[in-house]
Structure formats: C-alpha cells, structure tokens
Design a protein around this motif. Structure first.
Motif, PDB file in Angstrom:
ATOM      1  N   ALA A   1     -13.155   4.910  -6.283  1.00 29.24           N
ATOM      2  CA  ALA A   1     -12.413   3.950  -7.095  1.00 29.24           C
ATOM      3  C   ALA A   1     -13.192   3.567  -8.346  1.00 29.24           C
ATOM      4  O   ALA A   1     -12.617   3.407  -9.426  1.00 29.24           O
TER       5      ALA A   1
ATOM      6  N   ARG B   1      -8.767  -2.801  -3.501  1.00 23.87           N
ATOM      7  CA  ARG B   1      -8.205  -2.407  -2.210  1.00 23.87           C
ATOM      8  C   ARG B   1      -9.242  -1.736  -1.317  1.00 23.87           C
ATOM      9  O   ARG B   1      -9.357  -2.037  -0.129  1.00 23.87           O
ATOM     10  N   GLU B   2     -10.032  -0.827  -1.884  1.00 22.98           N
ATOM     11  CA  GLU B   2     -11.046  -0.126  -1.102  1.00 22.98           C
ATOM     12  C   GLU B   2     -12.147  -1.081  -0.639  1.00 22.98           C
ATOM     13  O   GLU B   2     -12.665  -0.944   0.468  1.00 22.98           O
TER      14      GLU B   2
ATOM     15  N   LEU C   1      -7.514   0.095  -7.152  1.00 19.24           N
ATOM     16  CA  LEU C   1      -8.050   0.734  -5.950  1.00 19.24           C
ATOM     17  C   LEU C   1      -9.426   0.205  -5.585  1.00 19.24           C
ATOM     18  O   LEU C   1      -9.786   0.168  -4.401  1.00 19.24           O
TER      19      LEU C   1
END
Length: 173
Positions: free
Chosen positions: A85, A52-53, A49
């Motif tokens: 995250a 991705r974030e 994450l």
C-alpha cells in the motif's frame, strides 16, 4: 553501519530516473493529462489501502495474540500488505505496479515467506520460535560423520541408515 547502506542513495537516484522515464513513456503513449491522473489515482488508492491494510494487520495480530498463537505469520502478512500500500501511495508508476503486485495474494504469500526467512536468519532461534512457532524440518539420514574430539559429555552416535527422512519440529526452549 551496515555495508549495504552505502548503496541506498544511488539506488534511490536510479529509481527516480526509472520513474521519470516510465512516466514520460506512458505520457507519450496515453497523453500527459491521463498519465498524471493515473499517478494521482494510484496514489489515492494507495492511501486508502494503507489505512485498510494497517487496520487489518492490527486486528489479525491482536486475534493471534489473544488466541495464544505465534503472531509471526500475521505480522509478516501485515508488513507485506503495508509495504504494498505504501508503494502504491508513492507517486510513480513503477512503485505503483510493485505495490499492486505485493497486494496480489499469491505474490503476497511469496513475499511474506521471504520476510519470514530473512527474519529467521537475523534473530535467534528462540525469538524465531516465539514469532513463528516451531519450524517444520526434514532431515535426511546420510553417511556417518567423523566423530568429534572427545568431550566431557557423551555425544550421540551418528546414524548410518541413508535415505529415510525424519520429520519433526525444532523446539528451542
């Protein structure tokens, strides 16, 4: 040096003790191996994450900048997502739960609002306007205030009509 920095080492020590206590309690409840797998899985999810974030925050920042919009909302949303995250990636159950909560959209918006307010308090109104755009405010008319001492420039007369709200934008240019 800021006054609050002296509390960081004791706070980190308390956080480590809290993490250890929660890990022991969860380990007793579900078993040591399952608790280790839970922490490992949460950290692995946090790492995925985090990437991705970070990419999502960068894309939304660039889109806002290219569209000529103030990038502040995208920046605060990205910071809250990255913090969530990162907390999830840290080994620990308490930090993992806090990270998951920061990734839930309503709580993420709430935390983003807090980041925005903290930023607006710490930077000049001109920088805040550049980051977040003009602020929407509601001003209530109230009783007239005593007039200040005379100055070389004329000051506006106070409003004496109580009860009506005046909506507008603060534009500091």
């Amino acid at each position: 040096m800021r006054r609050g920095l002296k509390y960081v080492p004791p706070a980190l020590l308390l956080l480590a003790l809290l993490e250890l206590t929660v890990f022991v309690l969860v380990g007793r409840a579900i078993g040591f191996g399952a608790a280790v797998l839970l922490v490992f899985g949460a950290s692995l999810l946090g790492l995925v994450l985090l990437r991705r974030e970070g990419m999502r925050a960068w894309r939304s920042f660039r889109a806002a900048a290219q569209a000529g919009r103030p990038p502040g909302p995208e920046v605060t949303d990205g910071l809250v997502g990255l913090l969530g995250a990162l907390l999830l990636a840290l080994p620990g159950l308490v930090s993992g739960v806090a990270g998951l909560l920061l990734l839930v959209p309503p709580l993420r918006r709430l935390a983003g609002g807090g980041v925005r307010r903290a930023t607006e308090r710490r930077v000049s109104s001109m920088v805040a306007g550049d980051l977040f755009g003009p602020r929407r405010v509601r001003v209530y008319r109230g009783a007239p205030q005593p007039a200040p001492e005379p100055t070389p420039t004329p000051s506006p007369q106070p409003v004496t009509d109580p009860g009506k709200a005046i909506e507008g934008e603060i534009v500091d240019r």
